[in-house]
Design an enzyme around this catalytic site. Structure first.
Site, mmCIF file in Angstrom:
data_model
loop_
_atom_site.group_PDB
_atom_site.id
_atom_site.type_symbol
_atom_site.label_atom_id
_atom_site.label_comp_id
_atom_site.label_asym_id
_atom_site.label_seq_id
_atom_site.Cartn_x
_atom_site.Cartn_y
_atom_site.Cartn_z
ATOM 1 N N THR A 112 24.017 -28.598 -53.948
ATOM 2 C CA THR A 112 24.625 -27.299 -53.653
ATOM 3 C C THR A 112 26.102 -27.245 -54.021
ATOM 4 O O THR A 112 26.607 -26.193 -54.380
ATOM 5 C CB THR A 112 24.451 -26.940 -52.164
ATOM 6 O OG1 THR A 112 25.018 -27.970 -51.357
ATOM 7 C CG2 THR A 112 22.995 -26.746 -51.810
ATOM 8 N N CYS A 113 26.788 -28.368 -53.953
ATOM 9 C CA CYS A 113 28.213 -28.388 -54.308
ATOM 10 C C CYS A 113 28.437 -28.062 -55.779
ATOM 11 O O CYS A 113 29.480 -27.538 -56.153
ATOM 12 C CB CYS A 113 28.827 -29.743 -54.004
ATOM 13 S SG CYS A 113 28.843 -30.161 -52.265
#
Length: 122
Positions: A112-113
């Site tokens: 997700t980063c």
């Protein structure tokens, strides 16, 4: 004070409530074609069968399923309104884990980063 310390209150009157929500929160509808415009491939090309199937499945999903997908790959459930509003591209990378027996397929994973999806070649 709130927003008035950053933006003149007079400007807010030119937008409807829905327009302000979309500007600040993003579009509630997940536009698959917008997502396709910002994708980068690593190990795949746009014409690979697995990628074609991926986009077909994403188009067939309901809005709530698309939001769950977006939450999985980006930890957000809305897309920006336009292409230029993306901070980084959506990246689909080939997961090179070997497929063992017929029943032992690796699952997709996400970071997700980095707004990325590691997709095995099914």
């Amino acid at each position: 004070e709130g927003m008035s310390s950053v933006l003149p209150i007079e400007l807010l009157s030119i937008f409807s409530g829905e327009q302000l929500r979309d500007i600040f929160c993003g579009n509630a509808d997940i536009d698959v074609e917008l997502l396709r415009k910002v994708v980068e491939y690593d190990g795949y090309t746009e014409d690979d069968t697995v990628i074609t199937h991926f986009w077909d499945v994403l188009r067939e999903m309901t809005t709530s399923e698309r939001k769950l997908f977006l939450q999985f790959v980006w930890a957000r459930n809305r897309l920006p309104l336009k292409e230029s509003d993306f901070d980084a591209p959506f990246k689909i990378q080939k997961d090179n884990k070997t497929v063992g027996s017929e029943e032992d397929y690796p699952l997709p994973s996400a970071s997700t980063c980095f707004f990325s999806l590691s997709l095995p070649e099914y």
